[in-house]
Design an enzyme around this catalytic site. Structure first.
Site, PDB file in Angstrom:
ATOM      1  N   LYS A 159       0.858  -1.187   0.000  1.00 53.44           N
ATOM      2  CA  LYS A 159       0.000   0.000   0.000  1.00 53.44           C
ATOM      3  C   LYS A 159       0.893   1.236   0.000  1.00 53.44           C
ATOM      4  O   LYS A 159       1.512   1.572   1.008  1.00 53.44           O
ATOM      5  CB  LYS A 159      -0.924   0.037   1.222  1.00 53.44           C
ATOM      6  CG  LYS A 159      -1.990   1.131   1.023  1.00 53.44           C
ATOM      7  CD  LYS A 159      -2.551   1.680   2.287  1.00 53.44           C
ATOM      8  CE  LYS A 159      -1.741   2.753   2.926  1.00 53.44           C
ATOM      9  NZ  LYS A 159      -1.590   4.009   2.160  1.00 53.44           N
ATOM     10  N   GLY A 168       7.380   4.979   7.949  1.00 57.41           N
ATOM     11  CA  GLY A 168       6.528   6.157   8.131  1.00 57.41           C
ATOM     12  C   GLY A 168       6.797   6.788   9.486  1.00 57.41           C
ATOM     13  O   GLY A 168       7.890   6.636  10.044  1.00 57.41           O
ATOM     14  N   SER A 169       5.794   7.468  10.009  1.00 55.66           N
ATOM     15  CA  SER A 169       6.005   8.240  11.234  1.00 55.66           C
ATOM     16  C   SER A 169       5.931   7.356  12.482  1.00 55.66           C
ATOM     17  O   SER A 169       5.385   6.243  12.443  1.00 55.66           O
ATOM     18  CB  SER A 169       4.941   9.334  11.316  1.00 55.66           C
ATOM     19  OG  SER A 169       3.676   8.725  11.399  1.00 55.66           O
ATOM     20  N   GLU A 179      10.586   1.276  10.049  1.00 56.12           N
ATOM     21  CA  GLU A 179      11.556   2.330   9.722  1.00 56.12           C
ATOM     22  C   GLU A 179      10.843   3.653   9.980  1.00 56.12           C
ATOM     23  O   GLU A 179       9.954   4.033   9.212  1.00 56.12           O
ATOM     24  CB  GLU A 179      11.961   2.244   8.238  1.00 56.12           C
ATOM     25  CG  GLU A 179      12.683   0.980   7.857  1.00 56.12           C
ATOM     26  CD  GLU A 179      14.101   0.909   8.392  1.00 56.12           C
ATOM     27  OE1 GLU A 179      14.654   1.950   8.780  1.00 56.12           O
ATOM     28  OE2 GLU A 179      14.643  -0.199   8.425  1.00 56.12           O
ATOM     29  N   CYS A 229      13.970  11.050   6.275  1.00 57.37           N
ATOM     30  CA  CYS A 229      13.957  10.533   7.655  1.00 57.37           C
ATOM     31  C   CYS A 229      15.287  10.776   8.360  1.00 57.37           C
ATOM     32  O   CYS A 229      15.325  11.012   9.554  1.00 57.37           O
ATOM     33  CB  CYS A 229      13.607   9.051   7.646  1.00 57.37           C
ATOM     34  SG  CYS A 229      14.606   8.138   6.475  1.00 57.37           S
ATOM     35  N   GLU A 247      10.722  15.910  15.031  1.00 64.18           N
ATOM     36  CA  GLU A 247      10.974  15.838  13.587  1.00 64.18           C
ATOM     37  C   GLU A 247      10.084  16.864  12.879  1.00 64.18           C
ATOM     38  O   GLU A 247       8.864  16.871  13.077  1.00 64.18           O
ATOM     39  CB  GLU A 247      10.630  14.432  13.089  1.00 64.18           C
ATOM     40  CG  GLU A 247      10.941  14.236  11.626  1.00 64.18           C
ATOM     41  CD  GLU A 247      10.623  12.817  11.158  1.00 64.18           C
ATOM     42  OE1 GLU A 247       9.534  12.308  11.479  1.00 64.18           O
ATOM     43  OE2 GLU A 247      11.471  12.227  10.461  1.00 64.18           O
TER      44      GLU A 247
END
Ligand code: NAD
Length: 491
Positions: free
Chosen positions: A176, A229-230, A251, A285, A384
């Site tokens: 996805k 992602g976050s 990750e 990232c 972040e």
């Protein structure tokens, strides 16, 4: 025309009529639509992947046979490089040369894992046992059906980091992509269709995180979840995986420090800092978002950084000479502006940037931004931001620089710069991060492990570590005698 979903080797519609607009971040205009898949579509895709894994040829093929298809995918990506790079620019906003680089890297990732797929054919490991009546080996097997959920910052490349090792290992997958940037993943579906990957081996389903992403992470037919992602979404995925003890790799985000010692070349340091934070609009990232500079060179380095940041050419990704494109969408743009505002309200000072460039009225553009004078607990220093915003602070002692660098809930990447090799090595080993660069920042190699400490994630991608994410290890032990074992029956 709205793109469809690629499931079981066919292009299919969704049971829902919902569509997600695709917006060009440099014009703010809708130029396409993707399908917003729902839980039923995900169920169909997972069943197709399950069927391909349980009854199809893929997991039982030789690694060398899978490698042939992986190399064909790499070749087709390379053939369609210009088209894919243009799509990435329209979808994500990044400058065209950066998009081209991403596409080349995605193709390279498939070639690299083709080689590793071949190496699996010779990977049985004999385990010497003290008890010589037994012989034992450890064999690697594909883990099963993988669900991959990826972000929008490197759309095709992040897909490649998951699809290539999963297919090399013999897994089947439902991918996805991010709802913000799904177009190149759909071209990847065209490519796997052309090379005749067996049906159901790779299924690509577009849709939102709340619907399609959630359904994929909660689906009982998925054996492994691979997520980039976050941190908050990573935590949600981890909870979903816990219910059925799914294998998981995460990750996540970062707030990566760069320590510059006074014996460094200031021009080289400024160049690496700028590359580290302005490349891909800082939506990286591992971005160099916290810079620690030894006090004696702090004023000089800051002056040069501000001078050079102000010269960066800002514009649409397709325009020649653009070095900084727009942020990916309205919500990311607002998020970055709010982060700057909050940081300033809590004491940070803008050394340059912080605003929309006056000449660019449309598009999610932001000037390269340098912030200074913040306390360590200021959110701009701790959280972040995921934009072209760098925070710079002075330090006096090496131990203090290391302490400040490690004072973060993240631990993805870090960098240190000095002409003293021993110091670089010492500091590199003290930094609590999965990737440490010495005298540079950001260069990433498909062969080397990638992943974070602390809240930056679990597991490693790339290299043979990336392949291992999609493998089970089985012990096969043989009793090499016809005689009874002797517990109950003694001969
Ligand atoms: P995000 O977490 O918002 O979304 C990532 C993906 O998760 C998207 O596909 C989204 O649709 C999906 N998702 C959202 N909610 C979900 C849910 N409840 N269940 C299942 N799936 C869901 O992240 P983003 O904004 O797309 O990407 C930016 C983040 O990604 C940053 O934090 C960045 O640091 C991180 N990132 C990390 C790496 C790395 O290698 N460590 C690489 C790239 C990006």
């Amino acid at each position: 025309m709205t793109k469809q979903l690629y499931i079981g080797g066919e292009w299919v519609g969704s049971t829902s009529s919902e569509r997600i607009p695709v917006i060009n971040p440099s014009t703010e205009e809708v130029f396409d639509y993707i399908v917003a898949a729902n839980a039923d579509d995900i169920d169909t895709a997972v069943k197709a992947a399950r069927e391909a894994f349980d009854s199809g040829p893929w997991p039982n093929m030789k690694g060398a046979e899978r490698a042939v298809l992986l190399r064909q995918i790499a070749a087709k990506i390379t053939e369609r490089k210009a088209e894919l790079a243009r799509l990435e620019v329209m979808d994500n906003g990044k400058p065209y040369p950066e998009a081209e680089w991403d596409i080349e890297d995605a193709a390279g990732t498939f070639s690299f894992y083709a080689d590793l797929a071949e190496s699996l054919d010779d990977s049985d490991e004999v385990i010497p046992l003290a008890d010589e009546r037994f012989s034992c080996k450890a064999v690697k097997e594909p883990l099963g059906v993988a669900g991959a959920i990826i972000p929008w910052n490197f759309p095709l490349l992040m897909a490649a980091w998951k699809v290539a090792p999963a297919l090399a290992a013999g897994c089947t997958m439902v991918l996805k992509p991010s709802e913000v940037t799904s177009l190149t993943a759909l071209v990847l579906a065209e490519i796997v269709d052309e090379v005749k990957l067996p049906p159901g081996v790779l299924n690509i389903v577009t849709g939102s995180g709340a619907d399609a992403g959630r359904a994929l992470s909660e689906h009982p037919g998925v054996d492994k979840l691979a997520f980039t992602g976050s941190v908050p979404t990573g935590a949600t995925i981890m909870r979903a995986a816990a219910t059925e003890i799914k294998n998981i790799s995460l990750e996540l985000g970062g707030k990566s420090p760069f320590i510059v010692f006074a014996d460094s070349d200031i021009e080289a340091a400024v160049e690496w800092i700028m590359f580290g934070i302005f490349w891909n609009q800082g939506q990286v990232c591992s971005a160099t978002s916290r810079v620690l500079v030894e006090a004696s060179i702090y004023p000089q380095l800051l002056e040069r950084l501000v001078e050079e940041a102000a010269k960066i050419t800002i514009g649409a990704g397709h325009e020649a000479g653009t070095l900084l494109g727009p942020l990916v969408n309205e919500s990311q743009y607002q998020k970055v502006l709010t982060a700057i505002e909050t940081g300033v309200a809590k004491g940070a000072v803008i050394a340059c940037g912080g605003q929309r460039p006056a000449e660019l009225k449309t598009g999610y553009y932001l000037q390269p931004t340098v912030l200074v004078d913040m306390q360590e607990n200021n959110p701009v220093w701790q959280e972040e931001i995921f934009g072209p915003v760098v925070c710079v602070k002075p330090f006096t002692a090496e131990s203090d620089a290391v302490r400040m660098a490690n004072n973060s809930r993240f631990g993805l990447a870090a960098a240190v710069m000095s002409r003293d090799d021993e110091r670089c090595d010492r500091v590199a080993r003290q930094l609590r991060a999965g990737i440490v660069w010495i005298n540079c920042s950001q260069p990433t190699f498909t062969e080397a492990p990638w992943g974070g400490y602390k809240q930056s994630g679990i597991g490693r991608e790339l290299g043979h570590w990336g392949l291992n994410n999609y493998l089970e290890t089985k012990q096969i032990t043989k009793y090499d005698s016809d005689a009874p074992w002797g517990w109950y029956i003694r001969s």
